[in-house]
Design a protein around this motif. Sequence first.
Motif, mmCIF file in Angstrom:
data_model
loop_
_atom_site.group_PDB
_atom_site.id
_atom_site.type_symbol
_atom_site.label_atom_id
_atom_site.label_comp_id
_atom_site.label_asym_id
_atom_site.label_seq_id
_atom_site.Cartn_x
_atom_site.Cartn_y
_atom_site.Cartn_z
ATOM 1 N N TYR A 113 49.621 43.211 38.150
ATOM 2 C CA TYR A 113 49.084 42.330 37.105
ATOM 3 C C TYR A 113 50.035 41.196 36.722
ATOM 4 O O TYR A 113 49.749 40.456 35.772
ATOM 5 C CB TYR A 113 48.784 43.146 35.847
ATOM 6 N N GLU A 151 45.262 44.296 26.027
ATOM 7 C CA GLU A 151 43.976 44.776 26.525
ATOM 8 C C GLU A 151 44.072 45.057 28.022
ATOM 9 O O GLU A 151 43.505 46.031 28.524
ATOM 10 C CB GLU A 151 42.885 43.746 26.233
ATOM 11 N N LEU A 152 44.807 44.215 28.740
ATOM 12 C CA LEU A 152 44.992 44.417 30.179
ATOM 13 C C LEU A 152 45.809 45.677 30.466
ATOM 14 O O LEU A 152 45.518 46.412 31.419
ATOM 15 C CB LEU A 152 45.705 43.200 30.769
ATOM 16 N N ARG A 187 40.456 43.127 35.216
ATOM 17 C CA ARG A 187 41.083 44.459 35.164
ATOM 18 C C ARG A 187 41.370 45.010 36.556
ATOM 19 O O ARG A 187 42.344 45.745 36.759
ATOM 20 C CB ARG A 187 40.184 45.438 34.420
ATOM 21 N N SER A 188 40.523 44.679 37.509
ATOM 22 C CA SER A 188 40.693 45.231 38.857
ATOM 23 C C SER A 188 41.858 44.607 39.609
ATOM 24 O O SER A 188 42.278 45.124 40.641
ATOM 25 C CB SER A 188 39.411 45.017 39.674
ATOM 26 N N HIS A 200 35.296 40.365 33.165
ATOM 27 C CA HIS A 200 36.335 41.227 32.601
ATOM 28 C C HIS A 200 36.719 42.326 33.588
ATOM 29 O O HIS A 200 37.892 42.671 33.717
ATOM 30 C CB HIS A 200 35.841 41.849 31.296
ATOM 31 N N GLU A 201 35.720 42.862 34.283
ATOM 32 C CA GLU A 201 35.987 43.929 35.240
ATOM 33 C C GLU A 201 36.844 43.423 36.396
ATOM 34 O O GLU A 201 37.735 44.129 36.887
ATOM 35 C CB GLU A 201 34.670 44.499 35.769
ATOM 36 N N MET A 260 41.427 49.303 40.231
ATOM 37 C CA MET A 260 42.495 48.371 40.604
ATOM 38 C C MET A 260 42.466 48.123 42.107
ATOM 39 O O MET A 260 42.213 49.051 42.882
ATOM 40 C CB MET A 260 43.865 48.929 40.190
#
Length: 342
Positions: A110, A73-74, A27-28, A23-24, A1
């Motif tokens: 997020y 999913e997140l 998520r980060s 996707h990474e 993150m």
Amino acid sequence: MLGSLKDVADFKVEKGRFLSATHEEIRSGATTDVYFVNTRDILASLGCLDTPVAAEIFTRTHGLFAGLDELMELLRGLPVEVEALPEGERFSPKETLVRIRGPYGAFGVYEATMLGILASSCGWATAARECVDAAGGKPVLSFGGRHLHPAVATVMDAVAVTPGGCAGASTVLGAKLRGREPSGTVPHAAVLIVGDTLKLAHAYDAVVPRGIGRVFLVDTFKDECEESLRLADALGDRLDAVRLDTPGERGGVTVDLVRETRCRLDRAGFNGVQIVVSGGLTPARIAELAAVGADVFGVGSYIAHAEPMDMTMDLKEVSGVPVAKRGRLPGILANDRLVRIQ
């Protein structure tokens, strides 16, 4: 993150890549608004980054709820409790769609990402369901991939199928994500290269495995009714459907065209050949065309261009105390339709 402004400063973008996020990177936190990262540094300096909070997400319009699978999913593995409206439920303006409880530092960064997921997904799914309802039980296919950036076209196709209700989708990944095989045969380009619709149909029939539909465009070279009958005569019961996609320059797909095509096929004994229509369809046009004999509807721009829904996330409790910005009601808003997800 990306947990601090230093992380943002150190974040590097490599050359020779697509502009869409991996996707990474999602998520980060790399797709969030930077002020949520600023907030982490400030709260951390005050020792209150992990203050327990309750947050609620809502929008100001009616719609069909979609995007929950990506949202979860997140949030997967984070120390938060999540309640949400079940996927595919219709919602009302300002109804609480998602409630999240946990330390702010675990999920606050997020916020923009979560709202973006829901804004687009709910918009696409709602538009798809409008088309499905207008079709009155006849299949609607999502053909909107060409109208969107490829990074999100498959998301649109996936939510158009589930929960939107479309029977299928044209993009390979979008359909596969919902356990379907992609829908489609050949474009006008193939007909133009071969030079004759019937010649192309024979080649398609010889090459493409059985089980994949024999559906052919009939508006490339000749009158649509004439081309439909040529195909039906040549292929017989192997012809599943003809597709009308007449461009606006020639009047588009009209009620009269569908009615005449259906009539001429029926009179020639080809009652089993279906009529697929596409090209600028809206719910109103779908209902009109369904009433005169159209069997399947390929919808692109109406679903793809659906306006994203303006999602908002508010903190409603801080350390168990009801709070709200001016104009909003403090404390969580009761909604007995929410179910515990995580």
